[in-house]
Design an enzyme around this catalytic site. Sequence first.
Site, PDB file in Angstrom:
ATOM      1  N   HIS A  92       0.824  -1.213   0.000  1.00 20.79           N
ATOM      2  CA  HIS A  92       0.000   0.000   0.000  1.00 20.79           C
ATOM      3  C   HIS A  92       0.856   1.260   0.000  1.00 20.79           C
ATOM      4  O   HIS A  92       0.556   2.223  -0.709  1.00 20.79           O
ATOM      5  CB  HIS A  92      -0.962  -0.004   1.186  1.00 20.79           C
ATOM      6  CG  HIS A  92      -1.935  -1.131   1.170  1.00 20.79           C
ATOM      7  ND1 HIS A  92      -2.790  -1.406   2.217  1.00 20.79           N
ATOM      8  CD2 HIS A  92      -2.189  -2.081   0.225  1.00 20.79           C
ATOM      9  CE1 HIS A  92      -3.531  -2.467   1.915  1.00 20.79           C
ATOM     10  NE2 HIS A  92      -3.181  -2.889   0.719  1.00 20.79           N
ATOM     11  N   HIS A 123      -9.037  -2.039  -5.538  1.00 18.87           N
ATOM     12  CA  HIS A 123      -7.975  -2.368  -4.586  1.00 18.87           C
ATOM     13  C   HIS A 123      -6.959  -3.331  -5.209  1.00 18.87           C
ATOM     14  O   HIS A 123      -5.755  -3.214  -4.940  1.00 18.87           O
ATOM     15  CB  HIS A 123      -8.523  -2.978  -3.301  1.00 18.87           C
ATOM     16  CG  HIS A 123      -7.439  -3.183  -2.287  1.00 18.87           C
ATOM     17  ND1 HIS A 123      -6.941  -2.159  -1.524  1.00 18.87           N
ATOM     18  CD2 HIS A 123      -6.708  -4.291  -1.969  1.00 18.87           C
ATOM     19  CE1 HIS A 123      -5.953  -2.619  -0.769  1.00 18.87           C
ATOM     20  NE2 HIS A 123      -5.791  -3.908  -1.021  1.00 18.87           N
ATOM     21  N   ASP A 139      -2.988  -2.677  -5.378  1.00 16.15           N
ATOM     22  CA  ASP A 139      -1.940  -3.639  -5.032  1.00 16.15           C
ATOM     23  C   ASP A 139      -0.962  -3.848  -6.186  1.00 16.15           C
ATOM     24  O   ASP A 139       0.254  -3.952  -5.974  1.00 16.15           O
ATOM     25  CB  ASP A 139      -2.558  -4.987  -4.660  1.00 16.15           C
ATOM     26  CG  ASP A 139      -3.076  -5.033  -3.231  1.00 16.15           C
ATOM     27  OD1 ASP A 139      -2.766  -4.122  -2.441  1.00 16.15           O
ATOM     28  OD2 ASP A 139      -3.796  -6.001  -2.905  1.00 16.15           O
ATOM     29  N   HIS A 170      -0.353 -10.837  -5.544  1.00 17.03           N
ATOM     30  CA  HIS A 170       1.025 -10.460  -5.259  1.00 17.03           C
ATOM     31  C   HIS A 170       2.027 -11.396  -5.933  1.00 17.03           C
ATOM     32  O   HIS A 170       3.030 -10.945  -6.493  1.00 17.03           O
ATOM     33  CB  HIS A 170       1.259 -10.441  -3.752  1.00 17.03           C
ATOM     34  CG  HIS A 170       0.360  -9.508  -3.013  1.00 17.03           C
ATOM     35  ND1 HIS A 170       0.316  -8.160  -3.277  1.00 17.03           N
ATOM     36  CD2 HIS A 170      -0.547  -9.726  -2.027  1.00 17.03           C
ATOM     37  CE1 HIS A 170      -0.570  -7.582  -2.474  1.00 17.03           C
ATOM     38  NE2 HIS A 170      -1.109  -8.511  -1.710  1.00 17.03           N
TER      39      HIS A 170
END
EC number: 3.5.1.108
Length: 315
Positions: free
Chosen positions: A83, A241, A245, A268
Site C-alpha cells: 500500500h 484495490h 496492489d 502479489h
Amino acid sequence: MRTSQQTTLRSAAGLSGIGVHSGNPVSITLHPAEANHGIAFLRTGLPGGRDRLIQAHHAQVSATELCTVIGSRETGAVATIEHLMSALYGLGIDNCLVEIDGPEMPILDGSAGPFVTAIEAVGTLSCGTPRRFIKVLKTVRTEKGRAYSELRPFERGFHLDVEIDFESPVIGRSRKALTLTPAAYRREIARARTFGMMRDVERYWKAGFALGASLENTVAVGDGGVVNPEGLRYPDEFVRHKLLDAVGDLALAGLPILGAYQSFCGGHGLNVAVLTALFADRSNYAIVEGAASRREPVFAEFGVGLGAAVYAPEL
C-alpha cells in the site's frame, strides 16, 4: 516542480498503527532521500539493537501470500509494503527512506489514502536529476492456472488493466483500467480498501494472518453482502484495490515502468513473477531517461518523453 526530474519528500512524515496480519503496533517515518536512492526500508529494533536496510526491489521479495514481504525472517523483513509502495509510485515519488520499527507496515484504513495524505501534507521536492524509466520492449507473461499477469510495450506512460473473478456473488467479476498519473491515482485508486471473506477468517487466524483485521481497516464480505455498516467507497472497490496492489507490487521494478500491465485473477505472487520474467532477459527492456521536449510525446503529469536509452540492449 519539473516533473521530468526525480522527486523526494520535502520533509519527513510519520504514521503509526497496527499490522493487519500481526496485530502489533508499528510506527514509520518517511524520510526525504537523495537522487538515485530509490525506495528503501530501514528496519530498526532488531535483536541486539541492529538495523537493516532493505531495498524495495523484486529481488528482495521473500513471500507473497496475502501480502508482499521483502527481506528475510532471519536478518530482518518488512511485510505488507504494497500500500505504501503504491502511494509512492502513484504520486511519482522516486526517492524515499522508510524507517520502520517493526516487521509489518501499519494497515491504517486498509487503503493507500492515509499514505497519500501524509505525503501531500509535507509536499514533494525535485532532486534536480532526470527521472529514469524501465521501458518494456517485449511482452512477458506469467500464468498460474487460469490466472495470468502480463507486461507489454506501451508508448504513452504506464497503463494498467486488471480483472477479477470471485465465486462470491458479492464481489463477482469486474474490470478496471487506467493510465497511471497522480491525479488518476488519487481519484480512482488511492482510497480502495483491502477486503476479505468472513468465511475465511478462522483459517487465516490459524495460519497467523489477519490478526489485526477489523471493520476499521478491511472490507468484510459475508454471504449476503458487505458487512461494514458504511458500505463500499466505490461500487467496484474490490477490483480497484487489486489495481492498487498491482501498482505497489510493480513499483518493485525499482524504476517507474513505461509499458502496459494486464492481469486476470492476479495477486502479489503473479505481480512479482512478471517482474522476474521481465528482468530475466535483458532484451525485454531498456532504461531510458525522461527527456521532455516539444518534438517528443510528453506524458502530462509525469513529464515523460522518450529520451536516449541509458542502457540499450542488443537486439
